[in-house]
Motif scaffolding. Sequence first.
Motif, mmCIF file in Angstrom:
data_model
loop_
_atom_site.group_PDB
_atom_site.id
_atom_site.type_symbol
_atom_site.label_atom_id
_atom_site.label_comp_id
_atom_site.label_asym_id
_atom_site.label_seq_id
_atom_site.Cartn_x
_atom_site.Cartn_y
_atom_site.Cartn_z
ATOM 1 N N PRO A 196 -81.217 43.190 96.962
ATOM 2 C CA PRO A 196 -80.862 43.889 95.727
ATOM 3 C C PRO A 196 -81.795 45.053 95.452
ATOM 4 C CG PRO A 196 -82.028 41.876 95.219
ATOM 5 C CD PRO A 196 -81.798 41.858 96.705
ATOM 6 N N LYS A 197 -81.290 46.031 94.706
ATOM 7 C CA LYS A 197 -82.100 47.181 94.305
ATOM 8 C C LYS A 197 -82.251 47.261 92.793
ATOM 9 C CE LYS A 197 -82.770 48.706 98.442
ATOM 10 N NZ LYS A 197 -82.210 49.960 98.942
ATOM 11 N N ALA A 198 -81.390 46.570 92.051
ATOM 12 C CA ALA A 198 -81.458 46.647 90.589
ATOM 13 C C ALA A 198 -80.844 45.389 89.987
ATOM 14 C CB ALA A 198 -80.724 47.889 90.087
ATOM 15 N N ALA A 199 -81.447 44.930 88.898
ATOM 16 C CA ALA A 199 -80.949 43.733 88.219
ATOM 17 C C ALA A 199 -81.218 43.853 86.730
ATOM 18 C CB ALA A 199 -81.617 42.472 88.769
ATOM 19 N N ILE A 200 -80.380 43.216 85.946
ATOM 20 C CA ILE A 200 -80.563 43.141 84.499
ATOM 21 C C ILE A 200 -80.853 41.702 84.126
ATOM 22 C CG2 ILE A 200 -79.423 43.357 82.250
ATOM 23 C CD1 ILE A 200 -77.797 45.654 83.397
ATOM 24 N N LEU A 201 -81.886 41.499 83.319
ATOM 25 C CA LEU A 201 -82.181 40.197 82.741
ATOM 26 C C LEU A 201 -81.838 40.271 81.259
ATOM 27 C CD1 LEU A 201 -85.695 39.482 84.346
ATOM 28 C CD2 LEU A 201 -83.422 38.953 85.267
ATOM 29 N N PHE A 202 -81.000 39.350 80.781
ATOM 30 C CA PHE A 202 -80.638 39.392 79.367
ATOM 31 C C PHE A 202 -80.829 38.021 78.734
ATOM 32 C CE2 PHE A 202 -76.672 37.968 81.306
ATOM 33 C CZ PHE A 202 -76.129 37.080 80.377
ATOM 34 N N GLY A 203 -81.105 38.050 77.450
ATOM 35 C CA GLY A 203 -81.294 36.807 76.718
ATOM 36 C C GLY A 203 -82.003 37.061 75.413
ATOM 37 N N PRO A 204 -82.099 36.054 74.563
ATOM 38 C CA PRO A 204 -82.748 36.223 73.255
ATOM 39 C C PRO A 204 -84.205 36.658 73.401
ATOM 40 C CG PRO A 204 -81.535 34.142 73.367
ATOM 41 C CD PRO A 204 -81.585 34.698 74.756
ATOM 42 N N GLY A 208 -88.892 35.140 77.978
ATOM 43 C CA GLY A 208 -89.676 35.309 79.196
ATOM 44 C C GLY A 208 -89.151 36.339 80.173
ATOM 45 N N LYS A 209 -88.328 37.274 79.718
ATOM 46 C CA LYS A 209 -87.768 38.272 80.643
ATOM 47 C C LYS A 209 -88.870 39.145 81.243
ATOM 48 C CE LYS A 209 -85.009 39.689 77.335
ATOM 49 N NZ LYS A 209 -85.216 38.589 76.354
ATOM 50 N N THR A 210 -89.809 39.583 80.412
ATOM 51 C CA THR A 210 -90.918 40.389 80.926
ATOM 52 C C THR A 210 -91.769 39.576 81.888
ATOM 53 O OG1 THR A 210 -90.981 41.736 78.911
ATOM 54 C CG2 THR A 210 -92.949 41.730 80.287
ATOM 55 N N SER A 211 -92.013 38.316 81.555
ATOM 56 C CA SER A 211 -92.812 37.452 82.435
ATOM 57 C C SER A 211 -92.136 37.277 83.792
ATOM 58 C CB SER A 211 -93.027 36.086 81.779
ATOM 59 O OG SER A 211 -93.780 36.201 80.599
ATOM 60 N N LEU A 257 -91.842 47.866 91.910
ATOM 61 C CA LEU A 257 -90.915 47.249 90.970
ATOM 62 C C LEU A 257 -91.050 48.013 89.663
ATOM 63 C CD1 LEU A 257 -90.174 43.516 90.308
ATOM 64 C CD2 LEU A 257 -90.446 45.102 88.410
ATOM 65 N N VAL A 258 -89.948 48.611 89.221
ATOM 66 C CA VAL A 258 -89.917 49.362 87.969
ATOM 67 C C VAL A 258 -89.260 48.495 86.904
ATOM 68 C CG1 VAL A 258 -89.122 51.465 86.826
ATOM 69 C CG2 VAL A 258 -89.746 51.525 89.244
ATOM 70 N N PHE A 259 -89.911 48.385 85.769
ATOM 71 C CA PHE A 259 -89.408 47.513 84.702
ATOM 72 C C PHE A 259 -89.186 48.330 83.432
ATOM 73 C CE2 PHE A 259 -90.422 44.520 81.121
ATOM 74 C CZ PHE A 259 -89.254 43.784 81.200
ATOM 75 N N ILE A 260 -88.008 48.175 82.846
ATOM 76 C CA ILE A 260 -87.691 48.800 81.564
ATOM 77 C C ILE A 260 -87.261 47.703 80.601
ATOM 78 C CG2 ILE A 260 -86.346 50.543 80.340
ATOM 79 C CD1 ILE A 260 -85.810 51.926 82.993
ATOM 80 N N ASP A 261 -88.060 47.458 79.582
ATOM 81 C CA ASP A 261 -87.717 46.459 78.575
ATOM 82 C C ASP A 261 -86.911 47.114 77.460
ATOM 83 O OD1 ASP A 261 -87.593 44.041 77.320
ATOM 84 O OD2 ASP A 261 -89.658 44.049 76.586
ATOM 85 N N GLU A 262 -86.097 46.301 76.789
ATOM 86 C CA GLU A 262 -85.239 46.791 75.708
ATOM 87 C C GLU A 262 -84.492 48.054 76.152
ATOM 88 O OE1 GLU A 262 -87.630 47.153 72.195
ATOM 89 O OE2 GLU A 262 -87.995 45.002 72.070
ATOM 90 N N VAL A 263 -83.861 47.942 77.305
ATOM 91 C CA VAL A 263 -83.204 49.095 77.912
ATOM 92 C C VAL A 263 -82.035 49.597 77.076
ATOM 93 C CG1 VAL A 263 -81.560 47.788 79.332
ATOM 94 C CG2 VAL A 263 -82.429 49.999 80.151
ATOM 95 N N GLY A 296 -85.686 52.194 100.339
ATOM 96 C CA GLY A 296 -85.986 50.790 100.545
ATOM 97 C C GLY A 296 -87.213 50.331 99.781
ATOM 98 N N ASP A 297 -87.422 49.027 99.758
ATOM 99 C CA ASP A 297 -88.603 48.415 99.157
ATOM 100 C C ASP A 297 -88.844 48.865 97.728
ATOM 101 O OD1 ASP A 297 -89.024 46.997 101.449
ATOM 102 O OD2 ASP A 297 -90.535 48.360 102.257
ATOM 103 N N ARG A 298 -87.816 48.775 96.915
ATOM 104 C CA ARG A 298 -87.964 49.087 95.495
ATOM 105 C C ARG A 298 -86.935 48.290 94.709
ATOM 106 N NH1 ARG A 298 -89.035 54.162 94.986
ATOM 107 N NH2 ARG A 298 -90.061 53.865 96.982
ATOM 108 N N LEU A 299 -87.295 47.986 93.492
ATOM 109 C CA LEU A 299 -86.421 47.181 92.655
ATOM 110 C C LEU A 299 -86.556 47.657 91.216
ATOM 111 C CD1 LEU A 299 -84.572 44.614 92.345
ATOM 112 C CD2 LEU A 299 -86.676 43.348 91.854
ATOM 113 N N LEU A 300 -85.423 47.883 90.573
ATOM 114 C CA LEU A 300 -85.385 48.216 89.152
ATOM 115 C C LEU A 300 -84.948 46.965 88.391
ATOM 116 C CD1 LEU A 300 -85.380 50.197 86.729
ATOM 117 C CD2 LEU A 300 -82.991 50.728 87.321
ATOM 118 N N VAL A 301 -85.763 46.534 87.447
ATOM 119 C CA VAL A 301 -85.420 45.392 86.598
ATOM 120 C C VAL A 301 -85.372 45.888 85.153
ATOM 121 C CG1 VAL A 301 -86.084 43.108 85.777
ATOM 122 C CG2 VAL A 301 -86.505 43.739 88.156
ATOM 123 N N CYS A 302 -84.222 45.739 84.542
ATOM 124 C CA CYS A 302 -84.059 46.106 83.139
ATOM 125 C C CYS A 302 -83.855 44.837 82.326
ATOM 126 C CB CYS A 302 -82.864 47.043 82.953
ATOM 127 S SG CYS A 302 -83.068 48.653 83.747
#
Length: 424
Positions: A196-204, A208-211, A257-263, A296-302
């Motif tokens: 995978p290259k990008a994924a979304i984590l969602f929840g209240p 623990g999404k940032t963790s 790994l690039v992380f964007i919270d409250e995207v 390659g070798d990169r992941l975006l997590v929002c």
Amino acid sequence: MSAWRVRDFHSDDLDQAVAVWEQSRPTGSPAPVFGFAEAVSAVRAGQPAVVAVAAEEVVGVAIARVDGERAWIQVIALDARWRNRGVGSSLLAGLERRLRGLDVRRISAVLPEDATGSVAMRNSGYHVRTDLTYYEKVEHAAGDAGLLAALGGRMLPPGLWDLLAGMEAEKEAIEHRIVLPLAHPDVADRYGVVPPKAAILFGPPGTGKTSFAKAIASRLQWPFVELFPARLAADSDGLAAALRATFSDLADLDEVLVFIDEVEEIAGVRSGRATDPSHAVTNELLKTIPGFRERGDRLLVCATNSVRALDPAFLRPGRFDYVLPVGPPDRTARAAIWRRYLGPAADDVDLERLVGASELFTPADIEFAARKGAQAAFEREVRDQRGEPATTADYLASIADTRPTLTTDAVTAFAEDIEAHSRQ
């Protein structure tokens, strides 16, 4: 003159070591043969490394990589304030002692002329050979420690994944879908699995999404860069331009790994009016993701607390491989989380009562309640000095005094979002 001492490199020395490395290379100096990213990889693999510390401040670092009976010194860097004081020679001596313990018989180094450490090497008995020509073929740009620092990124310590107590369903989904294909790309390719290259984590909030995002970076040992929309918006050229420039810089890192919270702040449902400033920002992010995915070798997590607030185009499979729920902990997860934060005290309290009383608690809520209960016992001990540990009553009182992040309405909405948006 303050004294220094040489000791083994610790994982929490990394930030200071990067700073020493950066300022030990004068502007315009030739590029070193081994980049700091290579040296960090060596340390992560358990290769020998030492630091010189003065009053607990890292003032020098030396890192080697062992290959049979030969070792290559990859880094020798000194704080400018500590040059010409014998620190470099002490670093080399400390590194050599560790190498001798590994049966190394030949120690080599390739340095630019007059580079930091060259005097120390000559003073330590290393011979300069002028009958050699160094050949190099660069396949791709090496990760740059200075760029990582400029982006506000860092290497996270190993072991964060194991600290995620409970949440086993989420851990299993994230590990199988995200971590394993990225950690074992050759095996994935053999079985036709595309990492995978990008994924979304969602929840209240507070689940623990940032963790989880940090734990993924820790597990992969990739640099972690968190982008803050509010900071990017402060750019004089505007948020859209800042996004474009930041992702352009990220392209120069070997892995990240690039992380964007409250995207949802920058990818919310568009109004349909082209003049709306948020419209341009969402468009820019949508255009940026395909380019990010090409390398390659990169992941975006929002991460988002409200997946239903995201623009539908943002959720399409071509941009994000997975949309994964990170929900409130069930009884088993809450028990594991309580055990983590109670430590040895978990054996002295009625854990089942704590689990039952904290039904709508997130992991963050449980951590707060556990600390509050321990604080009450601490204050009682300071006052009465009876040697009594924290009790079940202490923790139940702290639970009663903690407002849970979750509500029944939020849990219901989360279940609806799983049905409508989850993709795993």
